[in-house]
Design a protein around this motif. Structure first.
Motif, short mmCIF file in Angstrom:
data_model
loop_
_atom_site.label_atom_id
_atom_site.label_comp_id
_atom_site.label_asym_id
_atom_site.label_seq_id
_atom_site.Cartn_x
_atom_site.Cartn_y
_atom_site.Cartn_z
N TYR A 113 12.26 42.67 -24.16
CA TYR A 113 11.74 43.24 -23.26
C TYR A 113 12.66 43.66 -22.18
CZ TYR A 113 7.81 40.82 -25.31
OH TYR A 113 6.59 40.32 -26.26
N VAL B 166 12.91 45.45 -17.99
CA VAL B 166 12.26 45.72 -16.65
C VAL B 166 13.20 46.42 -16.11
CG1 VAL B 166 11.28 44.88 -14.62
CG2 VAL B 166 10.95 43.64 -16.70
N CYS C 278 12.51 44.21 -9.48
CA CYS C 278 12.81 44.06 -10.71
C CYS C 278 12.40 42.38 -11.26
CB CYS C 278 14.28 44.32 -10.93
SG CYS C 278 15.03 44.21 -12.64
N GLU D 287 8.75 42.09 -11.40
CA GLU D 287 8.08 42.46 -12.55
C GLU D 287 8.45 41.81 -13.75
OE1 GLU D 287 5.57 44.51 -12.58
OE2 GLU D 287 5.56 44.47 -10.37
N LEU D 288 9.92 41.18 -13.65
CA LEU D 288 10.35 40.45 -14.80
C LEU D 288 9.42 39.00 -14.87
CD1 LEU D 288 12.53 39.46 -16.93
CD2 LEU D 288 13.78 38.54 -14.99
N LEU E 128 6.09 39.76 -16.22
CA LEU E 128 6.14 40.17 -17.74
C LEU E 128 6.21 38.86 -18.39
CD1 LEU E 128 7.94 42.69 -19.72
CD2 LEU E 128 8.59 40.49 -19.82
#
Length: 67
Positions: free
Chosen positions: A6, A8, A16, A19-20, A23
């Motif tokens: 994945y 980001v 970043c 959102e990491l 996720l």
């Protein structure tokens, strides 16, 4: 390379990282690369599913495998 990776990308390191984290929580993944701006296209971070996640060390370069 893992079968699933994945990625980001964000305009800022904070975006970043946020959102990491989101996720990883949602997909049961672990970071393999902390946010970095070395690509020249914003900030990028990567993660893989927990079952084959490399262990991230303090310097952000994990090479060992967890799980």
């Amino acid at each position: 390379m893992d079968d699933v990776v994945y990625m980001v990308r964000g305009r800022t390191r904070e975006t970043c990282q946020r959102e990491l984290d989101r996720l990883c929580a949602a997909l049961g993944a672990r970071p393999t690369m902390r946010p970095s701006d070395s690509t020249g296209r914003g900030w990028v971070a990567r993660a893989v599913p927990t079952t084959k996640a490399p262990v991230v060390t303090d310097d952000g370069r994990g090479l060992g495998v967890a799980g």
